[in-house]
Scaffold this active site. Sequence first.
Site, short mmCIF file in Angstrom:
data_model
loop_
_atom_site.label_atom_id
_atom_site.label_comp_id
_atom_site.label_asym_id
_atom_site.label_seq_id
_atom_site.Cartn_x
_atom_site.Cartn_y
_atom_site.Cartn_z
N CYS A 208 -3.00 -50.39 5.76
CA CYS A 208 -1.95 -49.73 5.29
C CYS A 208 -1.67 -48.35 5.97
O CYS A 208 -2.16 -47.19 5.83
CB CYS A 208 -2.17 -49.49 3.82
SG CYS A 208 -1.05 -48.65 2.92
N CYS B 232 -1.24 -45.50 3.36
CA CYS B 232 -2.48 -45.08 3.15
C CYS B 232 -3.29 -44.14 4.17
O CYS B 232 -3.83 -43.42 3.66
CB CYS B 232 -3.54 -46.23 3.18
SG CYS B 232 -2.91 -47.36 1.61
#
Length: 101
Positions: free
Chosen positions: A31, A34
């Site tokens: 991600c 993230c």
Amino acid sequence: MAITHITKDNFEAEVLQAKEPVLVDFWATWCGPCQEMGALLEEIAEERPDIKICKIDVDENPELARKYRVFSIPTLNVFKNGEVTARTVGVQSKEYILGML
């Protein structure tokens, strides 16, 4: 303070039984947002030793992601006295995160 990596095995001791506020980052290695949040959380962990910051990899711990209704990542939950007191989804500013705490 260093960031603590959480699994279902240490979640209760590290998060639910913590004396200090705990910011839990639900994330995944693939991600991009993230990864962006990870750098910011490292910075906050260095500056604020009074706050415990933990990361839960949703791919490795899907049962915790389900329990806390994580449908998008990054999701940040703040725990105080074992209860979720704040929650946000997506990339946030440092000021916003500190305000949640």
